[in-house]
Enzyme design. Structure first.
Site, mmCIF file in Angstrom:
data_model
loop_
_atom_site.group_PDB
_atom_site.id
_atom_site.type_symbol
_atom_site.label_atom_id
_atom_site.label_comp_id
_atom_site.label_asym_id
_atom_site.label_seq_id
_atom_site.Cartn_x
_atom_site.Cartn_y
_atom_site.Cartn_z
ATOM 1 N N GLU A 83 45.172 26.135 36.047
ATOM 2 C CA GLU A 83 45.266 27.499 36.614
ATOM 3 C C GLU A 83 46.810 27.763 36.206
ATOM 4 O OE1 GLU A 83 45.598 27.647 41.117
ATOM 5 O OE2 GLU A 83 45.141 25.467 41.050
ATOM 6 N N CYS A 115 42.178 24.758 41.751
ATOM 7 C CA CYS A 115 42.059 23.368 41.758
ATOM 8 C C CYS A 115 41.058 22.627 41.454
ATOM 9 C CB CYS A 115 42.835 22.745 43.062
ATOM 10 S SG CYS A 115 44.426 23.517 43.644
ATOM 11 N N HIS A 250 41.425 16.317 47.696
ATOM 12 C CA HIS A 250 42.157 17.216 46.988
ATOM 13 C C HIS A 250 43.319 17.397 47.880
ATOM 14 C CE1 HIS A 250 44.505 20.235 45.208
ATOM 15 N NE2 HIS A 250 44.132 21.078 46.253
HETATM 16 P P1 HMG Z 1 53.743 26.384 58.345
HETATM 17 O O1 HMG Z 1 52.877 27.388 58.723
HETATM 18 O O2 HMG Z 1 55.028 26.623 57.944
HETATM 19 O O3 HMG Z 1 53.554 24.998 58.909
HETATM 20 O O4 HMG Z 1 52.864 26.194 56.743
HETATM 21 P P2 HMG Z 1 52.858 24.752 60.200
HETATM 22 O O5 HMG Z 1 53.610 25.362 61.509
HETATM 23 O O6 HMG Z 1 51.309 24.810 60.152
HETATM 24 O O7 HMG Z 1 53.334 23.244 60.433
HETATM 25 C C1 HMG Z 1 52.851 22.185 59.481
HETATM 26 C C2 HMG Z 1 52.469 20.840 60.280
HETATM 27 O O8 HMG Z 1 53.651 20.483 60.627
HETATM 28 C C3 HMG Z 1 51.613 20.987 61.350
HETATM 29 O O9 HMG Z 1 50.949 19.903 61.709
HETATM 30 C C4 HMG Z 1 52.823 21.116 62.532
HETATM 31 O O10 HMG Z 1 52.153 20.736 63.720
HETATM 32 C C5 HMG Z 1 53.782 20.089 61.966
HETATM 33 P P3 HMG Z 1 49.465 20.307 62.092
HETATM 34 O O11 HMG Z 1 49.365 20.977 63.438
HETATM 35 O O12 HMG Z 1 48.545 20.981 61.065
HETATM 36 O O13 HMG Z 1 48.727 18.617 61.933
HETATM 37 N N1 HMG Z 1 55.089 20.290 62.395
HETATM 38 C C6 HMG Z 1 55.741 19.142 62.853
HETATM 39 N N2 HMG Z 1 55.725 18.065 62.883
HETATM 40 C C7 HMG Z 1 56.809 17.272 63.124
HETATM 41 N N3 HMG Z 1 57.950 17.464 63.479
HETATM 42 C C8 HMG Z 1 58.269 18.739 63.555
HETATM 43 C C9 HMG Z 1 57.109 19.916 63.189
HETATM 44 N N4 HMG Z 1 57.200 21.103 63.032
HETATM 45 C C10 HMG Z 1 55.701 21.389 62.779
HETATM 46 N N5 HMG Z 1 59.343 19.203 63.701
HETATM 47 C C11 HMG Z 1 51.017 25.367 55.257
HETATM 48 C C12 HMG Z 1 51.877 24.994 56.448
HETATM 49 C C13 HMG Z 1 50.224 24.232 54.704
HETATM 50 C C14 HMG Z 1 50.164 26.728 55.747
HETATM 51 C C15 HMG Z 1 52.060 25.964 53.972
HETATM 52 O O14 HMG Z 1 52.856 25.057 53.588
HETATM 53 C C16 HMG Z 1 51.113 26.622 53.096
HETATM 54 O O15 HMG Z 1 50.916 27.957 53.070
HETATM 55 N N6 HMG Z 1 51.072 25.821 51.820
HETATM 56 C C17 HMG Z 1 50.259 26.294 50.675
HETATM 57 C C18 HMG Z 1 48.706 26.620 50.906
HETATM 58 C C19 HMG Z 1 48.064 25.259 50.981
HETATM 59 O O16 HMG Z 1 48.585 24.229 50.830
HETATM 60 N N7 HMG Z 1 46.702 25.198 51.521
HETATM 61 C C20 HMG Z 1 45.958 23.990 51.604
HETATM 62 C C21 HMG Z 1 44.553 24.339 51.438
HETATM 63 S S1 HMG Z 1 44.056 25.384 50.177
HETATM 64 C C22 HMG Z 1 44.277 24.270 48.958
HETATM 65 O O17 HMG Z 1 44.146 23.173 48.942
HETATM 66 C C23 HMG Z 1 44.023 24.622 47.414
HETATM 67 C C24 HMG Z 1 45.549 24.939 46.731
HETATM 68 O O18 HMG Z 1 45.571 23.545 46.200
HETATM 69 C C25 HMG Z 1 45.519 25.658 45.569
HETATM 70 C C26 HMG Z 1 44.129 25.582 44.664
HETATM 71 O O19 HMG Z 1 43.075 25.464 44.737
HETATM 72 O O20 HMG Z 1 44.705 26.079 43.316
HETATM 73 C C27 HMG Z 1 46.419 25.191 47.634
#
Ligand code: HMG
Length: 420
Positions: A83, A115, A250
């Site tokens: 992609e 992906c 993935h």
């Molecule tokens: P965010 O909102 O900054 O993070 O973004 P959060 O607040 O959701 O925290 C993440 C995790 O860290 C949480 O754990 C928190 O609790 C924990 P969870 O509740 O989910 O188990 N946390 C902590 N842990 C320990 N100590 C701390 C602490 N603070 C928080 N102090 C998000 C996270 C993944 C949304 C962001 O990074 C993002 O937008 N990433 C890109 C999108 C993505 O990867 N999506 C995945 C699914 S889609 C996919 O896989 C397709 C893709 O590969 C693309 C394609 O297909 O081409 C992306």
């Protein structure tokens, strides 16, 4: 006798530099535990404009050919799943064909669906071979991508880059695919996308996680229905998912594999004809089993944690990580694989690890590829991220790797590092 089809060998390529994820967290004023424990990351690959999707794909494919003494005249198909396209028309795959000096007598094209694109290529290749149309020839499928969200974004710690090249043939030394059992689930959603002309993806992060989990449920249930019908798994004291020795997901970030595994277990616990916990709370608790995650998933994530998201290649990096560490122990055992691409498409499929997997993996230089990388500071990473994509710096590529040297008259010129 049914023809065996699957992955005979693999090779990986990564950018020459990476940044430490805790250092990135500190630079962003974030508790490092959020990136390490919260997302499951350790290091993040940093690609500069000279390390584009073509050079990463060509480096991985050249390693595949070199390490496995592949006879190019055996190859009838070259597919690149990506992609991170570099042209609206000319595919990455045709650059790879030219750089590797592969023969003209083959099908050459790219596959794209976020992906999922690499899996689309793998399925096209394996079904082409299984159908008999390949007439004994093999295919090379390369997954190559640069995951880029931009500085100071929520997605920033989930960036990464790299490529995995797969040799697909009737001699599946690594993984014999269960052709025909695959389950698919696709939906029209805006969870993650990259409009034409944008370098960075647009993402609705938390929604994208939910889309992934919904699609996983559909794809897994589709696979399970066929696997039950073919008596590959059965309902019993061990749930169908528990009968797979390992499950690869993935991996946009490592913690996602844990969420995915919980969801898969929930599907089995909700659908079990008898014997499953009666209340949703009890099912949720059992689905989250740390022991199940440790036994079936954790060991596949070592490379993903050190490279980051590689979009199309992420699932196959997990395969490389698993087989690098455990191919001898898993010989003859069935594993499950879940591919997800935003937008969205997902597929659950399975295969049996080959008896020669350990020997084949010994030919891949996974450890040394990672060991050759240089750690850079956050400042240097930011400088690299801000470089224009069409003016690569004049750096000498390492032996056996390719690099974009220049774009002139709208044509890309690549150089290969001389053997040392
Ligand atoms: P965010 O909102 O900054 O993070 O973004 P959060 O607040 O959701 O925290 C993440 C995790 O860290 C949480 O754990 C928190 O609790 C924990 P969870 O509740 O989910 O188990 N946390 C902590 N842990 C320990 N100590 C701390 C602490 N603070 C928080 N102090 C998000 C996270 C993944 C949304 C962001 O990074 C993002 O937008 N990433 C890109 C999108 C993505 O990867 N999506 C995945 C699914 S889609 C996919 O896989 C397709 C893709 O590969 C693309 C394609 O297909 O081409 C992306």
């Amino acid at each position: 006798m049914k023809k065996l089809v699957g992955i005979e060998a693999l090779a990986i390529a990564v950018p020459s530099r990476y940044v430490d994820i805790q250092e990135l967290a500190l630079a962003r004023g974030v508790d490092p535990a959020k990136y390490t424990a919260g997302l499951g990351a350790k290091e993040m690959a940093v690609a500069d404009p000279g390390e584009d999707s073509v050079s990463l794909a060509a480096t991985a494919a050249a390693r595949l050919v070199r390490n496995n003494n592949v006879d190019p005249s055996r190859i009838g198909m070259l597919v690149v799943g990506t992609e991170t396209g570099i042209d609206h028309s000319k595919p990455v795959a045709s650059h790879v064909q030219g750089l590797l000096k592969l023969p003209n007598s083959m099908r050459v094209y790219d596959t794209q669906h976020a992906c999922y694109g690499g899996t689309a290529g793998l399925m096209a290749a394996s079904e082409w071979i299984a159908s008999g149309a390949a007439a004994g020839r093999s295919a090379i499928v390369v997954c190559s991508d640069i995951a880029r969200y931009g500085l100071n974004t929520a997605g920033e710690p989930t960036q990464g880059a790299g490529a995995v090249a797969l040799l697909v043939s009737e001699q599946p030394d690594l993984l014999a695919l269960d052709v025909g059992l695959n389950g698919s689930c696709s939906m029209d959603v805006y969870d993650f996308w990259r409009p034409l002309g944008r370098r960075e993806a647009v993402v609705d992060g938390h929604y994208s996680i939910q889309c992934y989990l919904d699609a996983l449920s559909g794809a897994y249930r589709g696979w399970r229905e066929r696997a039950l019908a073919h008596e590959v798994v059965r309902w019993g004291s061990n749930l169908p998912g528990e009968q797979l020795a390992r499950i690869l997901y993935h991996v946009p970030f490592c913690k996602m594999a844990r969420k995915a595994h919980t969801q898969l277990r929930l599907c089995d616990l909700q659908d079990a004809p008898s014997g499953a916990p009666a209340t949703p709370e009890a099912r949720d608790e059992l689905a989250k089993s740390a022991a199940s995650y440790e036994a079936q998933v954790a060991s596949s994530l070592s490379l993903n944690a050190r490279i980051g998201n590689v979009y199309t290649a992420s699932l196959y990096l997990a395969l490389a990580g698993l087989l690098h560490g455990e191919s001898a122990a898993l010989s003859g055992q069935r594993i499950g694989l879940l591919s997800y691409g935003s937008g969205c498409a997902s597929e659950f499929f399975s295969g049996v690890v080959g008896e020669k997997a350990a020997k084949r993996m010994a030919q891949t230089d996974v450890e040394s590829v990672l060991a050759r990388r240089e750690r850079v500071s956050v400042k240097e990473y930011e400088r690299i991220m801000n470089l224009p994509y069409d003016a690569p710096e004049a750096l000498t590529p390492a032996a056996g790797t390719f690099r974009l040297a220049e774009i002139r008259d709208f044509k890309r010129r690549y150089v290969e590092g001389a053997a040392s």
